[in-house]
Design an enzyme around this catalytic site. Structure first.
Site, mmCIF file in Angstrom:
data_model
loop_
_atom_site.group_PDB
_atom_site.id
_atom_site.type_symbol
_atom_site.label_atom_id
_atom_site.label_comp_id
_atom_site.label_asym_id
_atom_site.label_seq_id
_atom_site.Cartn_x
_atom_site.Cartn_y
_atom_site.Cartn_z
ATOM 1 C CG ASN A 12 -1.953 -1.162 1.125
ATOM 2 O OD1 ASN A 12 -2.646 -1.335 0.129
ATOM 3 N ND2 ASN A 12 -1.955 -1.999 2.139
ATOM 4 N NE ARG A 19 -1.323 3.639 2.777
ATOM 5 C CZ ARG A 19 -1.016 2.714 3.673
ATOM 6 N NH1 ARG A 19 -1.948 1.951 4.164
ATOM 7 N NH2 ARG A 19 0.213 2.546 4.058
ATOM 8 C CG ASN A 75 7.270 1.698 5.995
ATOM 9 O OD1 ASN A 75 6.650 0.821 6.605
ATOM 10 N ND2 ASN A 75 6.798 2.923 5.822
ATOM 11 C CG HIS A 81 1.702 -4.496 12.252
ATOM 12 N ND1 HIS A 81 2.519 -3.824 13.133
ATOM 13 C CD2 HIS A 81 1.302 -3.571 11.327
ATOM 14 C CE1 HIS A 81 2.585 -2.539 12.769
ATOM 15 N NE2 HIS A 81 1.857 -2.368 11.681
ATOM 16 C CD GLU A 99 10.230 -2.119 12.567
ATOM 17 O OE1 GLU A 99 11.043 -2.770 13.270
ATOM 18 O OE2 GLU A 99 9.006 -2.137 12.760
ATOM 19 C CG HIS A 101 6.743 1.769 11.204
ATOM 20 N ND1 HIS A 101 6.201 0.878 10.311
ATOM 21 C CD2 HIS A 101 7.518 1.055 12.052
ATOM 22 C CE1 HIS A 101 6.623 -0.334 10.624
ATOM 23 N NE2 HIS A 101 7.426 -0.257 11.665
ATOM 24 N NE ARG A 108 -2.118 4.509 12.450
ATOM 25 C CZ ARG A 108 -1.948 4.058 11.194
ATOM 26 N NH1 ARG A 108 -0.717 3.946 10.693
ATOM 27 N NH2 ARG A 108 -2.985 3.735 10.464
HETATM 28 C C1 DQA Z 1 3.242 2.030 8.339
HETATM 29 C C2 DQA Z 1 2.436 1.648 9.575
HETATM 30 C C3 DQA Z 1 1.763 0.290 9.381
HETATM 31 O O1 DQA Z 1 1.030 -0.065 10.567
HETATM 32 C C4 DQA Z 1 0.807 0.332 8.220
HETATM 33 O O2 DQA Z 1 0.256 -0.946 7.985
HETATM 34 C C5 DQA Z 1 1.410 0.904 6.978
HETATM 35 C C6 DQA Z 1 2.381 1.980 7.071
HETATM 36 C C7 DQA Z 1 3.839 3.456 8.442
HETATM 37 O O3 DQA Z 1 4.705 3.761 7.643
HETATM 38 O O4 DQA Z 1 3.409 4.235 9.284
HETATM 39 O O5 DQA Z 1 1.024 0.535 5.881
HETATM 40 O O6 DQA Z 1 4.326 1.116 8.208
#
Ligand code: DQA
Length: 147
Positions: A12, A19, A75, A81, A99, A101, A108
């Site tokens: 995504n 998005r 990422n 998860h 890593e 995010h 969240r």
């Molecule tokens: C993410 C956080 C994840 O929980 C989520 O599923 C994403 C993006 C982030 O970059 O904040 O798709 O990795």
């Protein structure tokens, strides 16, 4: 240590900028790639930048990095998860792994608070927006320079 680094993006993230911009912002993945490329050239790193919605492609890129790269910024998006397979692949990589995010996953839903990848990552950046990629690349360059 090799100056080649991989920046890998999970599912995504091709929709970044479109998005849920209230969570992920308006910067697109193409913008992130351009920023990473500019920084990599400043830091004298060679960059491979990839995104996939398919778990096996992420795993294959980690395997590829195993042969050639000095470090990985990842990422893993939702695979963070869920994916023991991505964790296992990263465990087979010897260099530093960071890593990233974009959002602060700890602020969240509870299911985002656990990361399989964090069991392997040498550092985690969350909630710094897309700037997190640059921070991770700078740290990687420092570690590579120190070797
Ligand atoms: C993410 C956080 C994840 O929980 C989520 O599923 C994403 C993006 C982030 O970059 O904040 O798709 O990795």
């Amino acid at each position: 240590m090799s100056r080649l680094v991989y920046v890998l993006n999970g599912p995504n993230l091709n929709l970044l900028g479109k998005r849920q911009p209230h969570i992920y912002g308006h910067t697109t993945l193409a913008d992130v790639e351009a920023e990473c490329r500019a920084l990599a050239s400043e830091l004298k790193l060679e960059l491979r930048f990839h995104q996939s919605n398919r778990e096996y492609e992420i795993i294959d890129w980690v395997h590829e990095a195993r042969e050639t790269a000095g470090g990985i910024v990842i990422n893993p998006a939702a695979f963070t998860h869920t994916s023991v397979a991505v964790l296992d692949a990263l465990n087979a990589f010897d260099g530093p792994v960071f890593e990233v995010h974009i959002s602060n996953v700890h602020k969240r839903e509870a299911f985002r608070h656990h990361s399989y990848v964090s069991l392997r990552a040498d550092g985690v950046i969350a909630g710094f927006g897309t700037q997190g990629y640059s921070l991770a690349l700078r740290r990687l360059a420092t570690l590579i320079d120190e070797k």
